[in-house]
Design a protein around this motif. Structure first.
Motif, PDB file in Angstrom:
ATOM      1  N   SER A   5       0.643  -1.164   0.121  1.00 13.83           N
ATOM      2  CA  SER A   5      -0.099  -0.127  -0.101  1.00 13.83           C
ATOM      3  C   SER A   5       1.017   1.161   0.035  1.00 13.83           C
ATOM      4  O   SER A   5       1.742   1.419   0.954  1.00 13.83           O
ATOM      5  N   CYS A   7       1.179   5.059   0.852  1.00 14.30           N
ATOM      6  CA  CYS A   7       0.095   5.910   1.295  1.00 14.30           C
ATOM      7  C   CYS A   7       0.802   7.690   1.305  1.00 14.30           C
ATOM      8  O   CYS A   7       2.039   7.799   1.546  1.00 14.30           O
ATOM      9  N   GLU A  30      -2.229  -0.728  -4.106  1.00 16.09           N
ATOM     10  CA  GLU A  30      -3.276   0.155  -3.934  1.00 16.09           C
ATOM     11  C   GLU A  30      -2.570   1.516  -3.537  1.00 16.09           C
ATOM     12  O   GLU A  30      -1.339   1.565  -2.833  1.00 16.09           O
ATOM     13  N   ILE A  32      -3.181   4.893  -1.287  1.00 18.28           N
ATOM     14  CA  ILE A  32      -4.000   5.606  -0.270  1.00 18.28           C
ATOM     15  C   ILE A  32      -3.672   7.444  -0.550  1.00 18.28           C
ATOM     16  O   ILE A  32      -2.473   7.528  -0.208  1.00 18.28           O
ATOM     17  N   VAL A  34      -4.429  10.519   1.208  1.00 12.65           N
ATOM     18  CA  VAL A  34      -5.193  11.496   2.091  1.00 12.65           C
ATOM     19  C   VAL A  34      -5.089  13.016   1.747  1.00 12.65           C
ATOM     20  O   VAL A  34      -3.932  13.431   1.943  1.00 12.65           O
ATOM     21  N   CYS A  51      -6.508   6.009  -7.194  1.00 12.52           N
ATOM     22  CA  CYS A  51      -6.294   6.174  -5.843  1.00 12.52           C
ATOM     23  C   CYS A  51      -7.418   6.104  -5.003  1.00 12.52           C
ATOM     24  O   CYS A  51      -8.680   6.206  -5.298  1.00 12.52           O
ATOM     25  N   LYS A  52      -7.463   5.633  -3.864  1.00 13.48           N
ATOM     26  CA  LYS A  52      -8.370   5.659  -2.758  1.00 13.48           C
ATOM     27  C   LYS A  52      -8.187   6.942  -1.924  1.00 13.48           C
ATOM     28  O   LYS A  52      -7.162   6.897  -1.288  1.00 13.48           O
ATOM     29  N   TYR A  54      -9.132   9.828   0.609  1.00 14.45           N
ATOM     30  CA  TYR A  54      -9.897  10.072   1.782  1.00 14.45           C
ATOM     31  C   TYR A  54      -9.544  11.439   2.283  1.00 14.45           C
ATOM     32  O   TYR A  54      -8.659  12.265   1.780  1.00 14.45           O
ATOM     33  N   SER A  69      -3.481   7.773   7.410  1.00 16.41           N
ATOM     34  CA  SER A  69      -3.292   7.155   6.023  1.00 16.41           C
ATOM     35  C   SER A  69      -3.081   5.614   6.257  1.00 16.41           C
ATOM     36  O   SER A  69      -3.289   4.531   5.576  1.00 16.41           O
ATOM     37  N   LYS A  72      -5.793   3.086   6.736  1.00 13.39           N
ATOM     38  CA  LYS A  72      -6.623   2.904   5.577  1.00 13.39           C
ATOM     39  C   LYS A  72      -5.881   1.769   4.685  1.00 13.39           C
ATOM     40  O   LYS A  72      -6.287   1.319   3.799  1.00 13.39           O
ATOM     41  N   ALA A  73      -4.544   1.600   4.933  1.00 19.53           N
ATOM     42  CA  ALA A  73      -3.801   0.588   4.276  1.00 19.53           C
ATOM     43  C   ALA A  73      -3.956  -0.823   4.671  1.00 19.53           C
ATOM     44  O   ALA A  73      -4.646  -1.096   5.751  1.00 19.53           O
TER      45      ALA A  73
END
Length: 343
Positions: A5, A7, A30, A32, A34, A51-52, A54, A69, A72-73
């Protein structure tokens, strides 16, 4: 092969984010993202890369945002990145090789953080190891056949992967604002943060930034400090004295600094500036020479390299010694060349 992940915490990074995310493609399983309050196209660019995303309300605390962050991983390892970083093709290959063969007991991977001096960061090394990849969940392991105990120290691997730091500019004003808010709130700064505050002052602080920090650094003298930290405080307070043209303050802090043992380059440089501004070029030369050749920097490596050399050139120029002026100008020019410095 492990999963990763990536971040990032971001705010208004539309100019550099796509460059960073492109270099993370195929490496991160993935990403993340933020966001702490962007008003530009940062989140739109992140969405284009899948990207995811937030939102995180900014509370003047990078650690809090980083922790958010990490929460969320979901992959095996977490890679922490900044939007102004780039991984080139050679190092992308090294990263992929690492993913395929990393030993399961390794919990932290350090990577070489490069290109720092070019962009005037708060570090005095162009390349240094930094922890960048973290195992998301830790396995506790018992050690020793008798009087057994849990291993507390993480297993760290120093990789040969290089991360290129390519910021658009310096973030010191943002950091000065955070330091000021913490101090006003009465939040104690760690020894590391006190040092980083002083470093940023000597790398990119303006006169007003020093004067706003003066009371804080003066207050640190009310407690017992190790010599290492006292020298840093003396550097800051000597500069404040020079800004205010307060000879007594300069003398008080500079003499203590010299008495500690090996004087600090920053202090010698500021004493040289004081005499240069007073028109006493012979005295200024002594202090600039000491800054360049007889002392060690505490906060900004340039105060033991090109900066005092340039001042030596100006002093000899004012004294009418053209030969010496050109000599030190050439030394200063070479000092800027990192290859020449290494040689």
């Amino acid at each position: 092969m492990i999963t990763v992940s990536a971040c990032l915490i971001v705010k208004n990074e539309e100019n550099v984010l796509a460059r960073c995310l492109s270099s993370l493609k195929d490496l991160a399983d993935e990403i993340i993202l933020v966001d702490t309050g962007s008003t530009d196209a940062t989140k739109e660019i992140g969405a284009q890369f899948g990207c995811k995303i937030y939102d995180f309300t900014w509370v003047d605390d990078f650690a809090a945002a980083r922790n958010f962050s990490f929460e969320k991983a979901g992959m095996d390892y977490i890679y922490t990145a900044d939007a102004d970083e780039v991984i080139d093709e050679e190092n992308r290959k090294r990263f992929m090789d690492l993913k395929q063969c990393i030993l399961p007991e390794i919990e932290i991977v350090q990577m070489k953080y490069t290109n720092q001096l070019q962009f005037n960061t708060t570090y005095n090394f162009d390349c240094e190891y930094r922890p960048k990849l973290f195992k998301r969940t830790r396995r506790f392991e018992w050690m020793d056949p008798v009087h057994e105990t849990i291993r507390l120290e993480p297993v760290i691997f120093d990789s040969d992967i290089e991360i290129i730091h390519m910021p658009e500019g310096n973030h010191s004003k943002r950091d000065f604002d955070i330091f000021s808010k913490l101090i006003r709130k009465g939040v104690p700064l760690s020894k590391k943060l006190r040092s980083m505050y002083a470093r940023e002052l000597f790398i990119s602080g303006e006169d007003q930034d020093f004067l706003e920090a003066e009371d804080y650094f003066n207050g640190l003298l009310s407690e017992d400090r190790a010599e290492e930290e006292l020298k840093i405080i003396q550097c800051v307070l000597t500069r404040c004295g020079r800004i205010k043209k307060d000879g007594t303050q300069i003398l008080k802090n500079a003499l203590k600094n010299v008495a500690c043992g090996k004087a600090s380059s920053e202090v010698c440089y500021d004493v040289g500036e004081y005499f240069m501004e007073a028109g006493d070029f012979n005295e200024a030369v002594i202090w600039f020479y000491n800054a360049a050749y007889e002392t060690e920097c505490e906060l900004n490596i340039r105060y033991s390299r090109e900066l005092p050399l340039l001042k030596l050139a100006r002093c000899y120029e004012q004294a009418g010694d053209v030969t010496q002026a050109k000599f030190y100008e050439e030394l200063a020019r070479k000092a800027v060349d990192e290859k020449a410095i290494d040689e």
